[in-house]
Scaffold this active site. Sequence first.
Site, short mmCIF file in Angstrom:
data_model
loop_
_atom_site.label_atom_id
_atom_site.label_comp_id
_atom_site.label_asym_id
_atom_site.label_seq_id
_atom_site.Cartn_x
_atom_site.Cartn_y
_atom_site.Cartn_z
N ASP A 141 16.29 2.92 2.41
CA ASP A 141 15.15 2.87 1.86
C ASP A 141 14.91 2.99 0.37
OD1 ASP A 141 11.99 4.51 2.48
OD2 ASP A 141 12.09 2.53 2.26
N LYS A 144 15.90 -2.84 -2.84
CA LYS A 144 16.20 -3.99 -2.14
C LYS A 144 17.60 -4.47 -2.45
CE LYS A 144 13.09 -7.00 -4.45
NZ LYS A 144 12.11 -7.79 -4.41
N ASP A 169 14.58 -0.30 5.84
CA ASP A 169 13.00 -0.60 5.72
C ASP A 169 13.06 -1.60 4.95
OD1 ASP A 169 10.46 1.46 4.17
OD2 ASP A 169 10.64 0.10 5.92
N ASN A 170 11.86 -2.18 4.89
CA ASN A 170 11.39 -3.26 4.08
C ASN A 170 12.16 -4.61 4.05
OD1 ASN A 170 11.30 -0.43 2.31
ND2 ASN A 170 9.43 -1.43 2.75
N GLU A 199 3.71 -0.23 5.50
CA GLU A 199 3.02 1.03 5.50
C GLU A 199 1.22 0.81 4.94
OE1 GLU A 199 6.02 0.67 4.29
OE2 GLU A 199 6.10 1.36 2.07
C1 7JM Z 1 6.08 -0.86 -3.80
C2 7JM Z 1 5.93 -2.01 -2.91
N1 7JM Z 1 4.84 -2.89 -3.31
C3 7JM Z 1 4.47 -3.98 -2.42
C4 7JM Z 1 5.22 -4.20 -1.36
C5 7JM Z 1 6.16 -3.21 -0.83
C6 7JM Z 1 6.70 -2.18 -1.77
C7 7JM Z 1 7.52 -1.27 -1.33
C8 7JM Z 1 7.32 -0.62 -0.03
C9 7JM Z 1 8.55 0.13 0.52
O1 7JM Z 1 8.55 0.83 1.82
C10 7JM Z 1 9.56 0.63 -0.44
N2 7JM Z 1 10.49 1.37 -0.16
C11 7JM Z 1 11.58 1.68 -0.72
N3 7JM Z 1 11.71 1.23 -2.16
C12 7JM Z 1 10.72 0.42 -2.51
O2 7JM Z 1 10.94 -0.07 -3.64
C13 7JM Z 1 9.74 -0.07 -1.93
C14 7JM Z 1 8.58 -0.90 -2.07
MG MG Z 2 10.34 1.79 2.11
#
Ligand code: 7JM
Ligand code: MG
Length: 214
Positions: A141, A144, A169-170, A199
Amino acid sequence: TGSTQPQRILKAVQNNATWGDAESVIATIDNYCRRKEWAMNVGDDKGPILDSVVSEVSPKVALELGTYCGYSTIRIARLLSPGSCLITLEFNPDCAIIARQIIAWAGLQDRVQLLEGPSKDLIPQMKESFRVKSFDFVFLDHWKEYYLPDTKLLEECGLLRKGTVLLADNVICPGTPKYLEYVRNSPRYESCYFKSHLEYTKVEDGLEKSVFLG
Ligand SMILES: Cc1ncccc1-c1cc(O)c2nc[nH]c(=O)c2c1
Ligand SMILES: [Mg+2]
């Protein structure tokens, strides 16, 4: 000069959560980030999926890449049996300072070891410096672009064993296409996707669970 988002999240926890009560810390952060200001916690939609995978694995030694404010650190650590531990890596010192305080507020500091620094530097130290034989569970997490190189590094360092579970995640938003391609096509992993939402939003996101086959 103003406060940072992690400082505001810590203040919300100090003002609303019960000292030593991990559930109240989780609920406070989710309420704050849903109503006041969005933050990149795994959150209360993907969180229960994380919980179910952790409970199924019951890891003795777990690794988290990317602590941020410690929200998922607490979700994982609260489910660990006594004697188990979670090592969490955070490269941003300002986040690490806040996360330590939030983890302590939840009463989970004894099961968590927060290490500051780049994952690519810390992972190769796990065996010698942190006396880790292998990880039972890894939560990815952080960033990416690092999911794939860090997974390969974990393999090369002999830190994965037959049955180690990786949960990422993501994988949809922001998206980790190179990582997904690797774990879904490599004969060394059995992978499956848990559909959910980014989230605190209605945007699709999800978690990829990948079992290392050795
Ligand atoms: C920051 C953001 N903006 C728009 C859409 C998604 C995100 C986002 C969401 C996450 O859960 C993340 N987890 C770990 N690291 C990340 O960089 C990160 C970024
Ligand atoms: Mg995340």
